[in-house]
Design a protein around this motif. Structure first.
Motif, PDB file in Angstrom:
ATOM      1  N   ASP A  19      26.346  39.730  23.633  1.00  0.00           N
ATOM      2  CA  ASP A  19      26.010  39.692  24.833  1.00  0.00           C
ATOM      3  C   ASP A  19      26.747  38.447  25.340  1.00  0.00           C
ATOM      4  N   ASP A  20      26.641  37.308  24.624  1.00  0.00           N
ATOM      5  CA  ASP A  20      27.394  36.169  25.195  1.00  0.00           C
ATOM      6  C   ASP A  20      28.746  36.359  25.273  1.00  0.00           C
ATOM      7  N   GLY A  21      29.379  36.815  24.241  1.00  0.00           N
ATOM      8  CA  GLY A  21      30.945  37.207  24.361  1.00  0.00           C
ATOM      9  C   GLY A  21      31.028  38.278  25.477  1.00  0.00           C
ATOM     10  N   LEU A  22      30.507  39.071  25.782  1.00  0.00           N
ATOM     11  CA  LEU A  22      30.687  40.171  26.642  1.00  0.00           C
ATOM     12  C   LEU A  22      30.524  39.640  28.204  1.00  0.00           C
ATOM     13  N   ARG A  23      29.271  38.644  28.207  1.00  0.00           N
ATOM     14  CA  ARG A  23      29.076  38.012  29.408  1.00  0.00           C
ATOM     15  C   ARG A  23      30.223  37.017  29.895  1.00  0.00           C
ATOM     16  N   GLU A  28      34.777  35.962  33.262  1.00  0.00           N
ATOM     17  CA  GLU A  28      36.299  35.490  33.314  1.00  0.00           C
ATOM     18  C   GLU A  28      37.206  36.481  34.096  1.00  0.00           C
ATOM     19  N   ARG A  29      36.821  37.879  34.037  1.00  0.00           N
ATOM     20  CA  ARG A  29      37.304  38.667  34.810  1.00  0.00           C
ATOM     21  C   ARG A  29      36.985  38.674  36.571  1.00  0.00           C
ATOM     22  N   ALA A  30      35.614  38.400  36.450  1.00  0.00           N
ATOM     23  CA  ALA A  30      35.197  38.294  37.782  1.00  0.00           C
ATOM     24  C   ALA A  30      35.834  36.965  38.538  1.00  0.00           C
ATOM     25  N   GLU A  33      39.425  37.786  39.465  1.00  0.00           N
ATOM     26  CA  GLU A  33      39.408  38.710  40.577  1.00  0.00           C
ATOM     27  C   GLU A  33      39.219  37.875  42.050  1.00  0.00           C
ATOM     28  N   ILE A  34      38.604  36.938  41.698  1.00  0.00           N
ATOM     29  CA  ILE A  34      38.242  36.251  42.803  1.00  0.00           C
ATOM     30  C   ILE A  34      39.509  35.348  43.225  1.00  0.00           C
ATOM     31  N   ALA A  35      40.222  34.871  42.155  1.00  0.00           N
ATOM     32  CA  ALA A  35      41.284  34.180  42.407  1.00  0.00           C
ATOM     33  C   ALA A  35      42.586  34.808  42.769  1.00  0.00           C
ATOM     34  N   LEU A  36      42.480  36.279  42.241  1.00  0.00           N
ATOM     35  CA  LEU A  36      43.325  37.109  42.660  1.00  0.00           C
ATOM     36  C   LEU A  36      43.303  37.515  44.366  1.00  0.00           C
ATOM     37  N   ALA A  84      43.970  44.792  35.550  1.00  0.00           N
ATOM     38  CA  ALA A  84      42.597  45.049  35.068  1.00  0.00           C
ATOM     39  C   ALA A  84      41.525  44.353  35.639  1.00  0.00           C
ATOM     40  N   ALA A  85      41.688  43.061  35.908  1.00  0.00           N
ATOM     41  CA  ALA A  85      40.850  42.441  36.849  1.00  0.00           C
ATOM     42  C   ALA A  85      40.782  43.110  38.172  1.00  0.00           C
ATOM     43  N   ALA A  86      41.656  43.419  38.922  1.00  0.00           N
ATOM     44  CA  ALA A  86      41.518  44.031  40.060  1.00  0.00           C
ATOM     45  C   ALA A  86      40.882  45.346  39.972  1.00  0.00           C
TER      46      ALA A  86
END
Ligand code: C2E
Ligand code: MG
Ligand code: MG
Ligand code: MG
Length: 304
Positions: A19-23, A28-30, A33-36, A84-86
């Motif tokens: 769960d920690d790894g997934l979180r 990171e992806r989120a 996405e915000i930076a993108l 992928a983030a988008a």
């Protein structure tokens, strides 16, 4: 039962680590996405253009627009990573809309100025744009394409929409949107074909004009992969699809796809993705007709 208890604890422990790894990955992806999103607003994204060449005539037949993001303080981010983030949200539709506008606008300017292989009286180069499955399934794809064409004045027949083969199986709306786009004259290319487990027979009912053979079949040393590339080329031709071989880097690879009867190709052997400034000065005759020698690198080497 001590053993069962231990197993449970161990299991739970593992689940927590997972769960920690997934979180971490999700956040990171989120964060990306915000930076993108902010980066798109701030003009940090741009497009590079990779030529597609006809292997018989040596003529430049089109470009593929490829997104680039030079993230301040980080450097260039790989497209598959930021795409992928988008794709995690409907933001990928905003990104796709921007790519459509930018690419059609640039191509219409080249066309008006007689640059980038646009020669009066000759077949005109096309512009291919990658559209994610999420955007294709979304209703606004039809307006986004229509708006980009109207704003740029580019004829619909010069636009190619590239989609991956999984999109065809995922969502009936995506198929319907492709049908409508083609009705308006836009061309459709199935990208990365051969990687997504679509059966060859599914090609017969597919609303598409072009099939792009994935680079993994081209750069493999496995004879089985070469035979699959041959089969895919034959099948595509049977269904009257044009075939583009992706990722040609060597003379051997070129000779192989030519022997398969593949008419068009894209790859570093001909040109890397180019900045608009480099693409602008490309000649229409990209390589000598039926060339057997290594073509000269057209344009300037690009950042991509
Ligand atoms: P793709 O659509 O299959 O694009 C072809 C990729 O192969 C590009 O990678 C291109 O730079 C690379 N390539 C071309 N010729 C060669 C070669 O000879 N050798 C090697 N090793 N690579 C070659 P790129 O630009 O890193 O893009 C990766 C993927 O990211 C694209 O694969 C596409 O799926 C996605 N992508 C890029 N731009 C966009 C975009 O604007 N929208 C969407 N939705 N996806 C995009
Ligand atoms: Mg593509
Ligand atoms: Mg591809
Ligand atoms: Mg790809």
């Amino acid at each position: 039962d001590v053993a069962a208890y231990r197993a449970k604890r161990l299991g739970r422990g593992r689940a927590e680590i997972f769960d920690d790894g997934l979180r971490a990955e999700l956040s990171e992806r989120a964060e990306m996405e915000i930076a993108l999103r902010a980066g798109l607003e701030a003009g940090e994204l741009h497009l590079n253009y990779q030529p597609v060449v006809n292997l018989t005539t040596g003529v430049l037949v089109g470009f593929e627009a490829l997104a680039r993001w030079n993230r301040p303080g980080v450097g260039p981010v790989r497209p598959d990573i930021f795409i992928a983030a988008a794709e995690a949200s409907s933001f990928v539709c905003d990104l796709g809309r921007w790519v459509l506008h930018e690419a059609t606008d640039r191509t219409a300017r080249w066309r008006a100025a007689g640059q980038a292989g646009f020669v009066p009286g000759e077949n005109e180069p096309t512009i291919a744009v990658n559209i994610s499955g999420r955007h294709l399934a979304d209703n606004r794809i039809l307006d986004d394409v229509a708006d980009a064409l109207a704003a740029s004045g580019l004829p619909p027949t010069l636009l190619v929409v590239e989609i991956t083969e999984t999109v065809l199986t995922d969502d009936p709306r995506a198929r319907e949107h492709l049908r409508l786009l083609r009705e308006r004259g836009v061309q459709v290319a199935i990208d990365d074909f051969g990687t997504g487990f679509t059966s060859i027979s599914a090609l017969s009912g597919t609303p598409a004009d072009i099939l792009k053979i994935d680079r993994s079949f081209i750069d493999s040393d496995d004879i089985g992969h070469h035979q699959l590339a041959t089969l895919i080329t034959r099948a595509a031709q049977t269904f009257q699809l044009r075939v583009i071989a992706e990722g040609i880097e060597t003379q051997d690879q070129l000779a192989r796809v030519r022997a398969d009867g593949c008419e068009e190709a894209q790859g570093y052997l001909f040109s890397r993705p180019l900045t608009p400034e480099a693409a602008e000065i490309l000649p229409r005759q990209l390589i000598p007709p039926r060339a057997t020698g290594i073509p000269a690198q057209p344009g300037h080497p690009s950042r991509s």
